[in-house]
Design a protein around this motif. Structure first.
Motif, PDB file in Angstrom:
ATOM      1  N   ASP A  61      61.739  12.173  32.668  1.00  0.00           N
ATOM      2  CA  ASP A  61      62.976  11.461  32.314  1.00  0.00           C
ATOM      3  C   ASP A  61      63.922  11.327  33.499  1.00  0.00           C
ATOM      4  O   ASP A  61      65.044  10.815  33.330  1.00  0.00           O
ATOM      5  N   PHE A  62      63.482  11.769  34.674  1.00  0.00           N
ATOM      6  CA  PHE A  62      64.374  11.758  35.825  1.00  0.00           C
ATOM      7  C   PHE A  62      63.649  11.170  37.045  1.00  0.00           C
ATOM      8  O   PHE A  62      62.435  11.358  37.216  1.00  0.00           O
ATOM      9  N   GLN A  63      64.407  10.469  37.838  1.00  0.00           N
ATOM     10  CA  GLN A  63      63.923  10.050  39.150  1.00  0.00           C
ATOM     11  C   GLN A  63      64.210  11.183  40.128  1.00  0.00           C
ATOM     12  O   GLN A  63      65.338  11.663  40.221  1.00  0.00           O
ATOM     13  N   VAL A  64      63.178  11.626  40.837  1.00  0.00           N
ATOM     14  CA  VAL A  64      63.282  12.809  41.686  1.00  0.00           C
ATOM     15  C   VAL A  64      63.219  12.390  43.157  1.00  0.00           C
ATOM     16  O   VAL A  64      62.339  11.630  43.558  1.00  0.00           O
ATOM     17  N   GLU A  65      64.127  12.912  43.930  1.00  0.00           N
ATOM     18  CA  GLU A  65      64.142  12.667  45.371  1.00  0.00           C
ATOM     19  C   GLU A  65      64.416  13.991  46.085  1.00  0.00           C
ATOM     20  O   GLU A  65      65.421  14.654  45.805  1.00  0.00           O
ATOM     21  N   SER A  66      63.511  14.386  46.965  1.00  0.00           N
ATOM     22  CA  SER A  66      63.656  15.673  47.649  1.00  0.00           C
ATOM     23  C   SER A  66      64.789  15.615  48.661  1.00  0.00           C
ATOM     24  O   SER A  66      64.968  14.619  49.373  1.00  0.00           O
ATOM     25  N   ARG A  67      65.525  16.702  48.739  1.00  0.00           N
ATOM     26  CA  ARG A  67      66.588  16.857  49.727  1.00  0.00           C
ATOM     27  C   ARG A  67      66.319  18.042  50.659  1.00  0.00           C
ATOM     28  O   ARG A  67      67.213  18.569  51.300  1.00  0.00           O
ATOM     29  N   GLY A  68      65.043  18.442  50.720  1.00  0.00           N
ATOM     30  CA  GLY A  68      64.668  19.507  51.641  1.00  0.00           C
ATOM     31  C   GLY A  68      64.876  20.893  51.050  1.00  0.00           C
ATOM     32  O   GLY A  68      65.312  21.078  49.915  1.00  0.00           O
ATOM     33  N   GLY A  69      64.544  21.889  51.835  1.00  0.00           N
ATOM     34  CA  GLY A  69      64.692  23.285  51.421  1.00  0.00           C
ATOM     35  C   GLY A  69      64.974  24.164  52.622  1.00  0.00           C
ATOM     36  O   GLY A  69      64.817  23.736  53.773  1.00  0.00           O
ATOM     37  N   GLN A  70      65.388  25.403  52.361  1.00  0.00           N
ATOM     38  CA  GLN A  70      65.680  26.319  53.449  1.00  0.00           C
ATOM     39  C   GLN A  70      65.525  27.765  52.956  1.00  0.00           C
ATOM     40  O   GLN A  70      65.643  28.048  51.755  1.00  0.00           O
ATOM     41  N   GLN A  71      65.256  28.643  53.912  1.00  0.00           N
ATOM     42  CA  GLN A  71      65.166  30.064  53.587  1.00  0.00           C
ATOM     43  C   GLN A  71      66.553  30.608  53.261  1.00  0.00           C
ATOM     44  O   GLN A  71      67.578  30.137  53.782  1.00  0.00           O
ATOM     45  N   ASN A  72      66.597  31.631  52.425  1.00  0.00           N
ATOM     46  CA  ASN A  72      67.856  32.246  52.012  1.00  0.00           C
ATOM     47  C   ASN A  72      67.700  33.765  52.102  1.00  0.00           C
ATOM     48  O   ASN A  72      67.599  34.464  51.097  1.00  0.00           O
ATOM     49  N   ASN A  73      67.638  34.262  53.342  1.00  0.00           N
ATOM     50  CA  ASN A  73      67.423  35.689  53.591  1.00  0.00           C
ATOM     51  C   ASN A  73      68.746  36.373  53.923  1.00  0.00           C
ATOM     52  O   ASN A  73      69.660  35.765  54.497  1.00  0.00           O
ATOM     53  N   SER A  74      68.823  37.665  53.585  1.00  0.00           N
ATOM     54  CA  SER A  74      70.035  38.458  53.880  1.00  0.00           C
ATOM     55  C   SER A  74      69.652  39.930  53.958  1.00  0.00           C
ATOM     56  O   SER A  74      68.594  40.347  53.476  1.00  0.00           O
ATOM     57  N   SER A  75      70.522  40.699  54.601  1.00  0.00           N
ATOM     58  CA  SER A  75      70.335  42.155  54.670  1.00  0.00           C
ATOM     59  C   SER A  75      71.701  42.823  54.646  1.00  0.00           C
ATOM     60  O   SER A  75      72.700  42.250  55.107  1.00  0.00           O
ATOM     61  N   SER A  76      71.767  44.047  54.088  1.00  0.00           N
ATOM     62  CA  SER A  76      73.036  44.790  53.994  1.00  0.00           C
ATOM     63  C   SER A  76      72.766  46.282  54.145  1.00  0.00           C
ATOM     64  O   SER A  76      71.659  46.752  53.862  1.00  0.00           O
ATOM     65  N   VAL A  77      73.795  47.020  54.604  1.00  0.00           N
ATOM     66  CA  VAL A  77      73.696  48.469  54.798  1.00  0.00           C
ATOM     67  C   VAL A  77      74.860  49.140  54.072  1.00  0.00           C
ATOM     68  O   VAL A  77      76.017  48.707  54.207  1.00  0.00           O
ATOM     69  N   THR A  78      74.578  50.184  53.279  1.00  0.00           N
ATOM     70  CA  THR A  78      75.623  50.954  52.588  1.00  0.00           C
ATOM     71  C   THR A  78      75.472  52.427  52.942  1.00  0.00           C
ATOM     72  O   THR A  78      74.353  52.922  53.130  1.00  0.00           O
ATOM     73  N   ILE A  79      76.615  53.099  53.064  1.00  0.00           N
ATOM     74  CA  ILE A  79      76.626  54.537  53.360  1.00  0.00           C
ATOM     75  C   ILE A  79      77.416  55.230  52.259  1.00  0.00           C
ATOM     76  O   ILE A  79      78.612  54.985  52.089  1.00  0.00           O
ATOM     77  N   VAL A  80      76.745  56.070  51.491  1.00  0.00           N
ATOM     78  CA  VAL A  80      77.381  56.809  50.395  1.00  0.00           C
ATOM     79  C   VAL A  80      77.069  58.290  50.587  1.00  0.00           C
ATOM     80  O   VAL A  80      75.895  58.688  50.562  1.00  0.00           O
ATOM     81  N   ASN A  81      78.153  59.093  50.792  1.00  0.00           N
ATOM     82  CA  ASN A  81      77.998  60.529  51.010  1.00  0.00           C
ATOM     83  C   ASN A  81      77.023  60.819  52.148  1.00  0.00           C
ATOM     84  O   ASN A  81      76.165  61.711  52.055  1.00  0.00           O
ATOM     85  N   GLY A  82      77.130  60.025  53.217  1.00  0.00           N
ATOM     86  CA  GLY A  82      76.266  60.255  54.371  1.00  0.00           C
ATOM     87  C   GLY A  82      74.872  59.691  54.207  1.00  0.00           C
ATOM     88  O   GLY A  82      74.065  59.746  55.149  1.00  0.00           O
ATOM     89  N   GLN A  83      74.553  59.159  53.039  1.00  0.00           N
ATOM     90  CA  GLN A  83      73.240  58.581  52.800  1.00  0.00           C
ATOM     91  C   GLN A  83      73.297  57.089  53.123  1.00  0.00           C
ATOM     92  O   GLN A  83      74.076  56.346  52.537  1.00  0.00           O
ATOM     93  N   VAL A  84      72.485  56.679  54.066  1.00  0.00           N
ATOM     94  CA  VAL A  84      72.478  55.289  54.513  1.00  0.00           C
ATOM     95  C   VAL A  84      71.353  54.546  53.808  1.00  0.00           C
ATOM     96  O   VAL A  84      70.203  54.995  53.823  1.00  0.00           O
ATOM     97  N   ASN A  85      71.701  53.422  53.208  1.00  0.00           N
ATOM     98  CA  ASN A  85      70.717  52.562  52.549  1.00  0.00           C
ATOM     99  C   ASN A  85      70.787  51.169  53.165  1.00  0.00           C
ATOM    100  O   ASN A  85      71.876  50.585  53.265  1.00  0.00           O
ATOM    101  N   ARG A  86      69.641  50.689  53.579  1.00  0.00           N
ATOM    102  CA  ARG A  86      69.567  49.335  54.126  1.00  0.00           C
ATOM    103  C   ARG A  86      68.766  48.481  53.158  1.00  0.00           C
ATOM    104  O   ARG A  86      67.609  48.793  52.819  1.00  0.00           O
ATOM    105  N   VAL A  87      69.372  47.394  52.693  1.00  0.00           N
ATOM    106  CA  VAL A  87      68.757  46.505  51.703  1.00  0.00           C
ATOM    107  C   VAL A  87      68.509  45.148  52.350  1.00  0.00           C
ATOM    108  O   VAL A  87      69.430  44.530  52.898  1.00  0.00           O
ATOM    109  N   SER A  88      67.277  44.694  52.296  1.00  0.00           N
ATOM    110  CA  SER A  88      66.911  43.369  52.817  1.00  0.00           C
ATOM    111  C   SER A  88      66.426  42.504  51.664  1.00  0.00           C
ATOM    112  O   SER A  88      65.631  42.950  50.829  1.00  0.00           O
TER     113      SER A  88
END
Length: 613
Positions: A61-88
């Motif tokens: 029911d729709f006309q489709v036209e591609s507009r491309g794509g891209q990666q969506n990566n991220s990473s973060s680091v948290t420190i709680v009570n001296g405990q370091v967590n790195r999340v990717s």
């Protein structure tokens, strides 16, 4: 410093926290849209940045036209009570532009895509598609140049957008390109030099459209217009209502009647918002529908359809010219053909000359057909032809079969024959070589000239000189022997040299076929094949190299075969083979298949001939 160093070490050596499992979801920037008004549709992948392209075929029911794509990566680091967590996190986003084809409550269905070998599905999205609305300020009109057409006939649609208010961010939806009943194309538009500001480039899913801006009146009101042509070719017979085209735009509307302005001045200018922001204006999205004309399409009649009919419909004429009109056999002659017809000429090609009467067997014609160039309402083609013999006196007419919708009949257009003069190409034989052939002696009877000097002449008396009175007697025997020894020694040396060369020629002749076999795979042109055959015959028949043609060796071959037990058809077959070599060599080139076939035939024939030489 110790604290910073400790944090850095913790960050470097902290184990990464694995991301969540792979998940996919779909989103749209609006759930309330207009038919013909494009909106953004995204497929968001979380947990992988290498997904495969999703399958969007369920979105009927729709006309489709591609507009491309891209990666969506991220990473973060948290420190709680001296405990370091790195999340990717890894992810990917596919972007599409969707346009609803019909009004109503629609659903963008779940879409499947494969990630790391597993199939994942998005969520479905409900969409309300509203029909486009007529407006007093905007009109979209589609006018075909004919209401009745034939299958394959080009119908030119003139699309005109009437604009009565200031607009921005507009887009066109042209469903003709997706309708299987038609073949739709964007014709080339010639922009008048110095008038470039009157034209506008409009990007569409089918390609770039060049539209012309103008001013006109409609129903007693002045409008700015944007118009362009489209070509529509019906693929089937019937009565068809064209699908509805739409134009969507953002409209600047003043809130007070006093602030309403002439829409023509600021249209498409860079400072279009300059007089509105902060002065009581608002931005409204509108979608305007086009009218839907009906076209009656009839099938082409079967009766009288020419065998060379290629589907051209319209009224055509042909003209041709050649240069030069005087040439030798095998020389190139440039044939220029001009085909004039309707406005749409993209489907016009040069007729295949080899299939036309008078060309086959009389002209060498390349298999590759030349591409034409557009000149106004004409297509111009250039093609090289070569006369095969001197009996050719004209280039025959070039004809084109077509169906004329004005008369409802199949017709043919032809050019006039072009008279030419073809001179024979003289075959050079060994008798034409300098210093070869019999010496012609002038045997004119000598006469006495003034002054008493007599010219040299032939006769028996010239060979019997008389000794003058008082001359010496015969020479001594020793002197005669000495004088005779020198010519004798010279003759013996010549005989020895002749015998040596004869032995070398015999040995070379025995090796001639092997040498030809070695050269055969590297032969890439008819000229190289002709030279290789000539070299073989020169060596095998012990004739002077460079002074041998096929015309020279034909009588010698017949003589040798007649005196041997060779098959009677061997000499004629070899002569035809040599003639084929000359035809390809001097007849304007050959296709690769012709050359390969002749190489194989030549090798086989020489294998049979060699033992009898």
């Amino acid at each position: 410093m110790r604290l910073l160093l400790s944090l850095l070490l913790l960050l470097l050596f902290a184990p990464p926290v694995p991301a969540a499992d792979v998940s996919v979801r779909a989103a749209a920037n609006s759930s309330d849209v207009y038919v013909g008004d494009p909106f953004l549709y995204q497929i968001q992948v979380d947990g992988s940045d290498t997904p495969t392209e999703p399958d969007l075929s369920p979105l009927v029911d729709f006309q489709v036209e591609s507009r491309g794509g891209q990666q969506n990566n991220s990473s973060s680091v948290t420190i709680v009570n001296g405990q370091v967590n790195r999340v990717s996190r890894t992810g990917y986003v596919f972007n599409y532009q969707l346009t609803a084809k019909r009004a109503g409550n629609l659903v963008i269905p779940a879409v499947a895509l494969t990630i790391d070998g597993r199939v994942h599905r998005t969520n479905a999205i409900a969409i309300v598609a509203r029909p486009p609305e007529e407006s007093d300020d905007f009109k979209l009109r589609v006018v075909p140049d004919t209401a009745r057409a034939w299958i394959g006939q080009t119908v030119v649609l003139r699309v005109t957008w009437y604009i009565g208010m200031t607009v921005q961010d507009f887009s066109l939806s042209l469903p003709y390109f997706d309708d299987p009943r038609f073949s739709c194309a964007i014709p080339a538009v010639t922009v008048t030099p110095g008038d470039e500001d009157r034209y506008l480039q409009i990007p569409t899913a089918a390609g770039q459209i060049i539209a012309r801006k103008d001013r006109t009146s409609l129903d007693g009101r002045h409008f700015l217009t944007v118009s362009f042509p489209l070509t529509l070719i019906p693929n089937q017979a019937g009565s068809f209502t064209l699908p509805q085209a739409t134009v969507s735009a953002s409209v600047l509307t003043p809130r007070t009647r006093e602030r309403r302005r002439d829409p023509m001045a600021p249209l498409f200018q860079d400072d279009i918002f300059g007089d509105f922001f902060g002065r009581g204006s608002s931005l409204t999205r509108i979608v305007v529908p086009a009218d839907q004309p009906t076209i009656e399409v009839s099938p082409l009649p079967e009766a009288g359809r020419p065998a060379r009919f290629t589907g051209l419909i319209g009224d055509y004429s042909l003209a041709a010219e050649a240069s030069p009109v005087e040439a030798k056999v095998g020389d190139p002659i440039t044939l220029t053909v001009m085909i004039t017809g309707p406005e749409y000429l993209d489907n016009v090609t040069l007729p295949k000359l080899a299939d036309l009467p008078g060309f086959a067997g009389r002209f060498k014609i390349p298999e590759e057909m030349a591409a034409g160039s557009r000149q106004g309402r004409s297509m111009v083609f250039t093609q090289t032809v070569r006369a095969l013999d001197e009996t050719v006196t004209a280039i025959p007419p070039v004809s084109l079969d077509f169906f004329n919708p004005a008369t409802g009949r199949y017709e043919s257009a032809s050019s006039e024959p072009i008279p030419i003069v073809v001179h024979p190409t003289r075959i050079v034989t060994a008798q034409d070589a300098v210093g070869v052939g019999p010496l012609v002696v002038d045997r004119e009877t000598p006469t006495e000239t003034d002054g008493g000097i007599f010219p040299n002449h032939e006769g028996a008396d010239a060979l019997l000189p008389a000794l003058p009175q008082g001359a010496a007697g015969p020479l001594p025997l020793s002197v005669v022997l000495l004088l005779s020894a020198m010519p004798l020694l010279y003759a013996m040396a010549l005989l020895a040299r002749h015998l040596h060369r004869r032995r070398e020629a015999v040995n070379d002749g025995r090796k001639a076929l092997a040498v030809f076999r070695e050269r055969l795979p590297a032969i890439a042109t008819p000229d190289e094949l002709g030279r290789a055959v000539t070299a073989y015959l020169s060596t095998r028949l012990r004739l002077p190299a460079g002074a041998v043609t096929h015309a020279d060796v034909a009588p010698l071959l017949r003589q040798r075969f007649a005196a041997s037990a060779a098959p009677k058809d061997l000499a004629p077959r070899l002569e035809r083979l040599l003639a084929d070599c000359d035809a390809l060599r001097f007849g304007g080139g050959a296709a690769a298949t012709d050359l390969d076939r002749l190489k194989q035939t030549t090798a086989t024939a020489l294998e049979e001939v060699d033992p009898w030489l």
